[in-house]
Design a protein around this motif. Structure first.
Motif, PDB file in Angstrom:
ATOM      1  N   ALA A  67       0.838  -1.202   0.000  1.00  0.00           N
ATOM      2  CA  ALA A  67       0.000   0.000   0.000  1.00  0.00           C
ATOM      3  C   ALA A  67       0.873   1.252   0.000  1.00  0.00           C
ATOM      4  O   ALA A  67       0.576   2.224  -0.706  1.00  0.00           O
ATOM      5  CB  ALA A  67      -0.931  -0.001   1.213  1.00  0.00           C
ATOM      6  N   ALA A  68       1.946   1.236   0.777  1.00  0.00           N
ATOM      7  CA  ALA A  68       2.851   2.396   0.813  1.00  0.00           C
ATOM      8  C   ALA A  68       3.516   2.605  -0.539  1.00  0.00           C
ATOM      9  O   ALA A  68       3.662   3.741  -1.001  1.00  0.00           O
ATOM     10  CB  ALA A  68       3.902   2.202   1.902  1.00  0.00           C
ATOM     11  N   ARG A  69       3.910   1.511  -1.182  1.00  0.00           N
ATOM     12  CA  ARG A  69       4.516   1.636  -2.520  1.00  0.00           C
ATOM     13  C   ARG A  69       3.519   2.194  -3.514  1.00  0.00           C
ATOM     14  O   ARG A  69       3.858   3.053  -4.329  1.00  0.00           O
ATOM     15  CB  ARG A  69       5.018   0.273  -2.988  1.00  0.00           C
ATOM     16  CG  ARG A  69       6.309  -0.142  -2.331  1.00  0.00           C
ATOM     17  CD  ARG A  69       6.821  -1.450  -2.887  1.00  0.00           C
ATOM     18  NE  ARG A  69       8.028  -1.854  -2.175  1.00  0.00           N
ATOM     19  CZ  ARG A  69       8.409  -3.084  -2.012  1.00  0.00           C
ATOM     20  NH1 ARG A  69       7.681  -4.075  -2.500  1.00  0.00           N
ATOM     21  NH2 ARG A  69       9.518  -3.364  -1.363  1.00  0.00           N
ATOM     22  N   ASP A  70       2.280   1.693  -3.463  1.00  0.00           N
ATOM     23  CA  ASP A  70       1.248   2.200  -4.366  1.00  0.00           C
ATOM     24  C   ASP A  70       0.997   3.685  -4.124  1.00  0.00           C
ATOM     25  O   ASP A  70       0.876   4.475  -5.068  1.00  0.00           O
ATOM     26  CB  ASP A  70      -0.060   1.418  -4.187  1.00  0.00           C
ATOM     27  CG  ASP A  70       0.055  -0.018  -4.686  1.00  0.00           C
ATOM     28  OD1 ASP A  70       0.997  -0.308  -5.451  1.00  0.00           O
ATOM     29  OD2 ASP A  70      -0.807  -0.846  -4.310  1.00  0.00           O
ATOM     30  N   GLU A  71       0.920   4.049  -2.851  1.00  0.00           N
ATOM     31  CA  GLU A  71       0.687   5.462  -2.521  1.00  0.00           C
ATOM     32  C   GLU A  71       1.853   6.332  -2.983  1.00  0.00           C
ATOM     33  O   GLU A  71       1.653   7.425  -3.521  1.00  0.00           O
ATOM     34  CB  GLU A  71       0.482   5.620  -1.016  1.00  0.00           C
ATOM     35  CG  GLU A  71       0.134   7.027  -0.597  1.00  0.00           C
ATOM     36  CD  GLU A  71      -0.084   7.150   0.897  1.00  0.00           C
ATOM     37  OE1 GLU A  71      -0.093   8.297   1.379  1.00  0.00           O
ATOM     38  OE2 GLU A  71      -0.242   6.124   1.588  1.00  0.00           O
ATOM     39  N   ALA A  72       3.071   5.824  -2.791  1.00  0.00           N
ATOM     40  CA  ALA A  72       4.246   6.585  -3.233  1.00  0.00           C
ATOM     41  C   ALA A  72       4.248   6.731  -4.748  1.00  0.00           C
ATOM     42  O   ALA A  72       4.536   7.813  -5.284  1.00  0.00           O
ATOM     43  CB  ALA A  72       5.523   5.900  -2.764  1.00  0.00           C
ATOM     44  N   GLN A  74       1.634   6.707  -6.650  1.00  0.00           N
ATOM     45  CA  GLN A  74       0.552   7.651  -6.982  1.00  0.00           C
ATOM     46  C   GLN A  74       0.995   9.091  -6.735  1.00  0.00           C
ATOM     47  O   GLN A  74       0.735   9.982  -7.541  1.00  0.00           O
ATOM     48  CB  GLN A  74      -0.703   7.322  -6.155  1.00  0.00           C
ATOM     49  CG  GLN A  74      -1.891   8.210  -6.468  1.00  0.00           C
ATOM     50  CD  GLN A  74      -2.393   8.008  -7.882  1.00  0.00           C
ATOM     51  OE1 GLN A  74      -2.355   6.915  -8.415  1.00  0.00           O
ATOM     52  NE2 GLN A  74      -2.854   9.065  -8.500  1.00  0.00           N
ATOM     53  N   ARG A  75       1.690   9.302  -5.615  1.00  0.00           N
ATOM     54  CA  ARG A  75       2.160  10.657  -5.319  1.00  0.00           C
ATOM     55  C   ARG A  75       3.186  11.124  -6.345  1.00  0.00           C
ATOM     56  O   ARG A  75       3.178  12.286  -6.753  1.00  0.00           O
ATOM     57  CB  ARG A  75       2.762  10.722  -3.913  1.00  0.00           C
ATOM     58  CG  ARG A  75       1.718  10.689  -2.842  1.00  0.00           C
ATOM     59  CD  ARG A  75       2.300  10.863  -1.474  1.00  0.00           C
ATOM     60  NE  ARG A  75       1.264  10.814  -0.448  1.00  0.00           N
ATOM     61  CZ  ARG A  75       1.482  11.027   0.811  1.00  0.00           C
ATOM     62  NH1 ARG A  75       2.690  11.319   1.230  1.00  0.00           N
ATOM     63  NH2 ARG A  75       0.491  10.965   1.674  1.00  0.00           N
ATOM     64  N   ASP A  78       1.264  12.001  -9.417  1.00  0.00           N
ATOM     65  CA  ASP A  78       0.599  13.291  -9.225  1.00  0.00           C
ATOM     66  C   ASP A  78       1.588  14.446  -9.307  1.00  0.00           C
ATOM     67  O   ASP A  78       1.293  15.485  -9.915  1.00  0.00           O
ATOM     68  CB  ASP A  78      -0.116  13.331  -7.865  1.00  0.00           C
ATOM     69  CG  ASP A  78      -1.335  12.426  -7.820  1.00  0.00           C
ATOM     70  OD1 ASP A  78      -1.805  11.999  -8.901  1.00  0.00           O
ATOM     71  OD2 ASP A  78      -1.820  12.141  -6.707  1.00  0.00           O
TER      72      ASP A  78
END
Length: 156
Positions: A67-72, A74-75, A78
């Motif tokens: 999840a942290a990798r996916d969020e990173a 995504q960020r 962005d």
């Protein structure tokens, strides 16, 4: 002493010893062994439960890491989009500024050209007036007139 009597006495002593051991010693030993077996079983159960908890914790950690990798990711995506939008905005502003500067320079050049034309018209008018004055001051002679016109043409 009689061997039979001695043998019977030993058997009675042995029987009392067995009865005493069965009544007092073996229950204490059995309790100690049962308690030890229970502690070992509890320890094994706790170890099994600990392994299960470790597996669960590893799964949670793997999930959290994903999840942290996916969020990173995504960020980062962005941020790249924002950077691209900012770059496009800066480019558009620069193009608008360049167009404004070019329009201003064209207007200024046209204004200067208009001023130069006006100045040239004024000079031509002055020269025409001077030429007409000189023609009128002199006698009307075709050769003098042609000479004055050629000098006027060179001045223009």
């Amino acid at each position: 002493m009689n061997i039979n009597m001695s043998l019977i006495g030993q058997m009675i002593t042995f029987a009392v010893l067995v009865w005493f051991s069965m009544k007092f010693v073996f229950p204490a030993l059995n309790n100690a062994l049962d308690e030890r077996a229970k502690r070992i079983a509890d320890g094994l159960a706790a170890a099994d439960q600990g392994q299960v908890l470790v597996k669960q914790a590893e799964e949670r950690a793997t999930t959290a890491l994903a999840a942290a990798r996916d969020e990173a990711a995504q960020r980062v995506a962005d941020a790249e989009k924002r950077a691209q939008l900012v770059a496009e905005e800066i480019k558009a502003n620069a193009q608008a500024e360049a167009a404004r500067i070019i329009a201003q320079a064209k207007a200024e050049a046209e204004q200067q050209a208009t001023q130069a034309r006006e100045a040239l018209r004024g000079q031509v008018a002055d020269l025409a007036v001077k030429g007409a004055e000189q023609i009128l001051k002199r006698e009307v002679n075709a050769s003098a007139h042609a000479d004055l016109l050629s000098r006027l043409a060179t001045e223009l």
